[in-house]
Design an enzyme around this catalytic site. Sequence first.
Site, PDB file in Angstrom:
ATOM      1  N   ASP A  83       0.893  -1.168   0.000  1.00 56.73           N
ATOM      2  CA  ASP A  83       0.000   0.000   0.000  1.00 56.73           C
ATOM      3  C   ASP A  83       0.927   1.213   0.000  1.00 56.73           C
ATOM      4  O   ASP A  83       1.539   1.534   1.016  1.00 56.73           O
ATOM      5  CB  ASP A  83      -0.886  -0.044   1.252  1.00 56.73           C
ATOM      6  CG  ASP A  83      -1.692   1.236   1.440  1.00 56.73           C
ATOM      7  OD1 ASP A  83      -1.641   2.118   0.553  1.00 56.73           O
ATOM      8  OD2 ASP A  83      -2.372   1.349   2.479  1.00 56.73           O
ATOM      9  N   LYS A 138       3.109  11.249  -3.520  1.00 56.45           N
ATOM     10  CA  LYS A 138       2.064  10.585  -4.301  1.00 56.45           C
ATOM     11  C   LYS A 138       1.134  11.600  -4.983  1.00 56.45           C
ATOM     12  O   LYS A 138       0.602  11.346  -6.055  1.00 56.45           O
ATOM     13  CB  LYS A 138       1.262   9.675  -3.365  1.00 56.45           C
ATOM     14  CG  LYS A 138       0.215   8.822  -4.027  1.00 56.45           C
ATOM     15  CD  LYS A 138      -0.385   7.874  -3.002  1.00 56.45           C
ATOM     16  CE  LYS A 138      -1.540   7.079  -3.543  1.00 56.45           C
ATOM     17  NZ  LYS A 138      -2.069   6.149  -2.533  1.00 56.45           N
ATOM     18  N   GLU A 149      -7.001   0.648  -4.837  1.00 61.94           N
ATOM     19  CA  GLU A 149      -7.060   0.552  -3.378  1.00 61.94           C
ATOM     20  C   GLU A 149      -8.409   0.015  -2.883  1.00 61.94           C
ATOM     21  O   GLU A 149      -8.434  -0.884  -2.037  1.00 61.94           O
ATOM     22  CB  GLU A 149      -6.748   1.917  -2.759  1.00 61.94           C
ATOM     23  CG  GLU A 149      -5.263   2.266  -2.900  1.00 61.94           C
ATOM     24  CD  GLU A 149      -4.954   3.751  -2.733  1.00 61.94           C
ATOM     25  OE1 GLU A 149      -5.851   4.505  -2.321  1.00 61.94           O
ATOM     26  OE2 GLU A 149      -3.809   4.148  -3.007  1.00 61.94           O
ATOM     27  N   ASP A 176     -12.811   5.731   2.410  1.00 57.93           N
ATOM     28  CA  ASP A 176     -11.399   5.786   2.798  1.00 57.93           C
ATOM     29  C   ASP A 176     -11.029   7.195   3.259  1.00 57.93           C
ATOM     30  O   ASP A 176     -10.843   8.099   2.446  1.00 57.93           O
ATOM     31  CB  ASP A 176     -10.555   5.358   1.583  1.00 57.93           C
ATOM     32  CG  ASP A 176      -9.050   5.341   1.881  1.00 57.93           C
ATOM     33  OD1 ASP A 176      -8.638   5.827   2.947  1.00 57.93           O
ATOM     34  OD2 ASP A 176      -8.296   4.828   1.026  1.00 57.93           O
TER      35      ASP A 176
END
Length: 618
Positions: free
Chosen positions: A23, A87, A187, A211
């Site tokens: 992850d 990211k 994800e 999330d």
Amino acid sequence: MAKIGINIATGSLQQEEIIIGIDLGTTNSLVAIIHPEEKKPVVIKEHDSSALVPSVIYFDSYGNAIVGSEAKKHLITEPQNTIFSAKRLMGKSYNDIRQNASFFTYKVFDDDTERLVKVQVGNRFYSPIELSSFILKELKQRAEHILKTPVNKAVITVPAYFNDAQRQATRDAGKLAGLDVLRIINEPTAASLAYGLGMKSDEEKTVAVYDLGGGTFDISVLRIANGIFEVLSTNGDTYLGGDDFDAAIVKRWMKEHRITEQQVAGDKALAQALRIRAEEAKVHLSTKDVYIGKVNDYPLQITRQEFITTIAPLVDKTIQCCKNALQDAELSAGDIDEIVMVGGSTRVPFVKETVSRFFGKPVHDEINPDEAVALGAAVQADILAGNNKDFLLLDITPLSLGIETMGGLMDVLIPRNSKIPAKTGRQYTTQKDGQSNMRISVYQGERDLVKDNRKLAEFNLTGIPGMPAGLPKVEVSFLINADGILMVKAKELRSGVEQSLEVKPQYGLTDEEVEKMLLDSITHAKEDIATRALVEAKTEAEQLINTTQNFINKNREHLTEAEINATGNAVKNLQDAMAKEDKDAIQRKIEALNELSRPYAERLMDKAISMAMKGKSV
Ligand code: AMP
């Protein structure tokens, strides 16, 4: 013959190479594997430390990259040398992030606003791919250290909304870190897999994955059917998360103690201390009713109810995103079968309660929300390793599939990264009068000319009844089923003749080959466009010459000698331009030939009409 490796560190035999699930998060990253004995996914960590590795890179004065908790310590003291949230920069140009440029406390280089961004540290420049590769390298080394075995293969997760460039960038980062990236998965798909959702082949479910991390919020609606995960919609806020809860608490305390914005702006230590206490309070209030703390001489206190009031507007924002996602998926809250909670901030009981109330059912929170995505990546890795034979998780086609059309051009029917199963069709026609056969050649690849792609199969559609060129309607349809098998069918719609063939699209292609083909398509993009234009011009020229010559042969007696000669010359000029492979000249000569033949074609057409009106035909 199966290869058996010996683990040099332990002397034990290894029969299978380990594949890790990663992850790669905005704030934290972590690694999971399937436990070899217990056959269950577990995160890997040193005995007493956390599995979470902060996604932070610190560059020391020698330019060495230090990743994780050590790097995080430098965030406040050396912001210019400490990179977080890399990211957020993946696959982005400066123009893409301009609005949020102030978020980054390090230097995001803005020299060329159209090109992919670079980060400047001292006099060195790093691409987001390199930055992510430092994190991945650290994760790989950690895994090797803990597992005492070399680790070369990985599955990496990315947000469902990541585009092609961002997915490719993540793949490249993995490669740079010495990892063979077997699959990039979404994800929310990984989180669902961690909960075992979609693991039964006959299971059909609609899942919402909520999330809420430290700095980002994502809601994804997935449809799971026959082991295929389809993302129906995504929504979210890339600048909303637990950090905003902390900031809201700080604001509340500042108001209580009449601490001004200027005061904290001038006192970094106070600002930092307040933020740390606020996060402490938030975490504390996930299990307790009241928090009591202190910074300098300021007593700090907040009850759970006060905390709820403070964050309610932020949680409401996430619910609005959920509504948007449902609307895009054309579903209502009641259509969702399962709700999966991911991200550290979903530990806040008020968040769980609000989400559960919105969807009208209990949420899944049994798995540590920080670990769910990595655990799911490990499940996927296990499937890829072939340890879960009755389960096949296919999601996308890695390369485009198409057929050869006139002039050797690739006509793509199923673009790369299409969801599987996929079905599509397109109509084609014949080039020549009375043509009774049509060759269907199936190719895979990204280049404009089929000769640069990979031929998968070829067959002949025969028995097309004689018709003038352009009249038959041949429908070519492609169907890729859930097993990755491509069925190609060609059918002439006027007569009903048809032919079909089964192709295994990926057979024999390694990941490297796929990557090379993609890379080639980028390197040759310019040249491909030029070639395609030339081929198209030549094809058009050929057809025009054919029609013109047919026309002259049929209508010789209606044309003057001068017209016939002039046309012959124009055809010759066009043929010369074709021989020189000069696209612009070909187009000019096509135009010239058209100009010349148009008047007498029109004249004959008028004549044909007037004769037809008199009951005769030409
Ligand atoms: P993630 O980005 O998923 O690692 O989530 C990190 C966020 O979760 C940070 O904002 C943390 O402060 C928050 N968090 C972690 N543990 C808790 C907890 N027990 N209660 C509330 N928030 C938490």
